[in-house]
Write a protein that holds these residues in place. Structure first.
Motif, PDB file in Angstrom:
ATOM      1  N   PHE A  52       1.019  -1.323  -0.263  1.00  0.00           N
ATOM      2  CA  PHE A  52       0.034  -0.066  -0.136  1.00  0.00           C
ATOM      3  C   PHE A  52       1.137   1.265  -0.015  1.00  0.00           C
ATOM      4  CE2 PHE A  52      -2.579   3.271   2.221  1.00  0.00           C
ATOM      5  CZ  PHE A  52      -3.352   3.529   1.512  1.00  0.00           C
ATOM      6  N   CYS A  53       1.380   1.433   1.017  1.00  0.00           N
ATOM      7  CA  CYS A  53       2.383   2.846   1.160  1.00  0.00           C
ATOM      8  C   CYS A  53       3.767   2.594   0.593  1.00  0.00           C
ATOM      9  CB  CYS A  53       2.283   3.222   2.564  1.00  0.00           C
ATOM     10  SG  CYS A  53       3.434   2.252   3.686  1.00  0.00           S
ATOM     11  N   GLY A  56       6.738   1.579   4.975  1.00  0.00           N
ATOM     12  CA  GLY A  56       6.851   1.130   6.345  1.00  0.00           C
ATOM     13  C   GLY A  56       5.919   1.912   7.432  1.00  0.00           C
ATOM     14  N   ALA A  57       4.913   2.825   6.721  1.00  0.00           N
ATOM     15  CA  ALA A  57       4.170   3.364   7.431  1.00  0.00           C
ATOM     16  C   ALA A  57       2.644   2.669   7.954  1.00  0.00           C
ATOM     17  CB  ALA A  57       3.743   4.765   7.045  1.00  0.00           C
ATOM     18  N   CYS A  58       2.188   1.622   6.990  1.00  0.00           N
ATOM     19  CA  CYS A  58       1.072   0.857   7.234  1.00  0.00           C
ATOM     20  C   CYS A  58       1.592  -0.623   7.429  1.00  0.00           C
ATOM     21  CB  CYS A  58       0.323   1.103   6.157  1.00  0.00           C
ATOM     22  SG  CYS A  58       0.852   0.213   4.365  1.00  0.00           S
ATOM     23  N   TYR A  59       0.606  -1.270   7.646  1.00  0.00           N
ATOM     24  CA  TYR A  59       0.850  -2.868   7.897  1.00  0.00           C
ATOM     25  C   TYR A  59      -0.045  -3.528   6.956  1.00  0.00           C
ATOM     26  CZ  TYR A  59       3.092  -1.582  12.486  1.00  0.00           C
ATOM     27  OH  TYR A  59       3.883  -0.775  12.985  1.00  0.00           O
ATOM     28  N   ASP A  60      -0.182  -3.197   5.763  1.00  0.00           N
ATOM     29  CA  ASP A  60      -1.071  -3.989   4.691  1.00  0.00           C
ATOM     30  C   ASP A  60      -0.051  -4.836   4.005  1.00  0.00           C
ATOM     31  OD1 ASP A  60      -3.431  -3.092   4.958  1.00  0.00           O
ATOM     32  OD2 ASP A  60      -3.420  -1.862   2.943  1.00  0.00           O
ATOM     33  N   CYS A  61       1.503  -4.903   4.152  1.00  0.00           N
ATOM     34  CA  CYS A  61       2.175  -5.501   3.416  1.00  0.00           C
ATOM     35  C   CYS A  61       2.838  -6.894   4.389  1.00  0.00           C
ATOM     36  CB  CYS A  61       3.348  -4.994   2.709  1.00  0.00           C
ATOM     37  SG  CYS A  61       4.500  -4.125   3.868  1.00  0.00           S
ATOM     38  N   ALA A  73       7.006  -6.154   4.510  1.00  0.00           N
ATOM     39  CA  ALA A  73       7.671  -6.591   3.258  1.00  0.00           C
ATOM     40  C   ALA A  73       8.569  -5.601   2.716  1.00  0.00           C
ATOM     41  CB  ALA A  73       6.684  -7.373   2.126  1.00  0.00           C
ATOM     42  N   CYS A  74       7.862  -4.492   2.847  1.00  0.00           N
ATOM     43  CA  CYS A  74       8.327  -3.362   2.149  1.00  0.00           C
ATOM     44  C   CYS A  74       9.552  -2.770   2.673  1.00  0.00           C
ATOM     45  CB  CYS A  74       7.455  -2.133   2.018  1.00  0.00           C
ATOM     46  SG  CYS A  74       6.977  -1.364   3.590  1.00  0.00           S
ATOM     47  N   LEU A  75       9.887  -3.314   4.007  1.00  0.00           N
ATOM     48  CA  LEU A  75      11.051  -2.841   4.741  1.00  0.00           C
ATOM     49  C   LEU A  75      12.289  -3.880   4.764  1.00  0.00           C
ATOM     50  CD1 LEU A  75       9.451  -1.186   7.829  1.00  0.00           C
ATOM     51  CD2 LEU A  75      10.232  -0.145   5.907  1.00  0.00           C
ATOM     52  N   VAL A  76      11.966  -5.115   4.357  1.00  0.00           N
ATOM     53  CA  VAL A  76      12.951  -6.111   4.396  1.00  0.00           C
ATOM     54  C   VAL A  76      13.586  -6.436   3.120  1.00  0.00           C
ATOM     55  CG1 VAL A  76      13.519  -8.533   5.181  1.00  0.00           C
ATOM     56  CG2 VAL A  76      11.633  -7.087   6.451  1.00  0.00           C
ATOM     57  N   PRO A  77      14.907  -6.394   2.742  1.00  0.00           N
ATOM     58  CA  PRO A  77      15.813  -6.561   1.568  1.00  0.00           C
ATOM     59  C   PRO A  77      15.706  -8.178   1.248  1.00  0.00           C
ATOM     60  CG  PRO A  77      17.259  -5.831   3.343  1.00  0.00           C
ATOM     61  CD  PRO A  77      16.010  -5.876   3.951  1.00  0.00           C
ATOM     62  N   VAL A  78      15.650  -8.619   0.305  1.00  0.00           N
ATOM     63  CA  VAL A  78      15.633  -9.890  -0.036  1.00  0.00           C
ATOM     64  C   VAL A  78      16.974 -10.707   0.290  1.00  0.00           C
ATOM     65  CG1 VAL A  78      13.933  -9.992  -1.948  1.00  0.00           C
ATOM     66  CG2 VAL A  78      16.328  -9.727  -2.480  1.00  0.00           C
ATOM     67  N   SER A  79      16.944 -11.873   0.515  1.00  0.00           N
ATOM     68  CA  SER A  79      18.457 -12.635   0.779  1.00  0.00           C
ATOM     69  C   SER A  79      18.307 -13.953   0.024  1.00  0.00           C
ATOM     70  CB  SER A  79      18.512 -12.724   2.282  1.00  0.00           C
ATOM     71  OG  SER A  79      17.606 -13.489   2.847  1.00  0.00           O
ATOM     72  N   PRO A  80      19.281 -14.464  -0.491  1.00  0.00           N
ATOM     73  CA  PRO A  80      19.069 -15.579  -1.035  1.00  0.00           C
ATOM     74  C   PRO A  80      18.646 -16.847  -0.525  1.00  0.00           C
ATOM     75  CG  PRO A  80      21.287 -14.496  -1.062  1.00  0.00           C
ATOM     76  CD  PRO A  80      20.703 -13.912  -0.017  1.00  0.00           C
ATOM     77  N   GLY A  81      17.590 -17.273  -1.161  1.00  0.00           N
ATOM     78  CA  GLY A  81      16.979 -18.427  -0.472  1.00  0.00           C
ATOM     79  C   GLY A  81      15.810 -18.133   0.561  1.00  0.00           C
ATOM     80  N   LEU A  82      15.593 -16.880   0.652  1.00  0.00           N
ATOM     81  CA  LEU A  82      14.391 -16.464   1.684  1.00  0.00           C
ATOM     82  C   LEU A  82      13.150 -16.999   1.352  1.00  0.00           C
ATOM     83  CD1 LEU A  82      14.007 -14.541   4.185  1.00  0.00           C
ATOM     84  CD2 LEU A  82      13.238 -12.773   2.223  1.00  0.00           C
ATOM     85  N   ARG A  83      12.391 -17.656   2.457  1.00  0.00           N
ATOM     86  CA  ARG A  83      10.959 -18.292   1.976  1.00  0.00           C
ATOM     87  C   ARG A  83      10.060 -17.409   2.659  1.00  0.00           C
ATOM     88  NH1 ARG A  83      11.005 -22.256   6.012  1.00  0.00           N
ATOM     89  NH2 ARG A  83       9.011 -21.289   7.031  1.00  0.00           N
TER      90      ARG A  83
END
Length: 118
Positions: A52-53, A56-61, A73-83
């Motif tokens: 949505f935003c 990191g201001a909302c909690y829709d993701c 999910a908008c605040l966390v960078p991907v890392s290899p193999g992340l589930r």
């Protein structure tokens, strides 16, 4: 990006599917880039939610990463193999409605002195 990984991408696992993500990309951006538009449902009504935003201001993701607690999910960078699994796996009804012992104890009303008490 397609499910077939391109050179310079890292694998990301969404509900058992391997997706391709770019290093440094947020989990939300990687999901969107791979065609995933919603990844949780609302508590009431079960309506789909995703990004949505994006700041990191909302909690829709909300998603669960590697079986851990829900994160944005908008605040966390991907890392290899992340589930990545859907977030918001919450019952449609408040669990306290079915189990009254989970409710906080009732507080006594404040008794203000009256003229008779003086």
């Amino acid at each position: 990006m397609s499910a077939a990984r391109e050179e310079g991408t890292v694998p990301l696992h969404w509900q058992g599917r391997e997706l391709a993500a770019r290093p440094g990309q947020s989990v939300a951006a990687a999901l969107l880039e791979n065609g995933v538009r919603s990844w949780r449902r609302t508590r009431r009504g079960g309506r789909p939610r995703g990004l949505f935003c994006g700041i990191g201001a909302c909690y829709d993701c909300l998603v669960r990463l590697d079986g851990g607690p829900e994160v944005r999910a908008c605040l966390v960078p991907v890392s290899p193999g992340l589930r990545v699994d859907p977030g918001g796996a919450v019952p449609e009804h408040d669990p306290c409605e079915q189990d009254p012992t989970r409710r906080p104890p009732e507080r006594d009303a404040v008794q203000h002195p009256t003229e008779e008490d003086a």
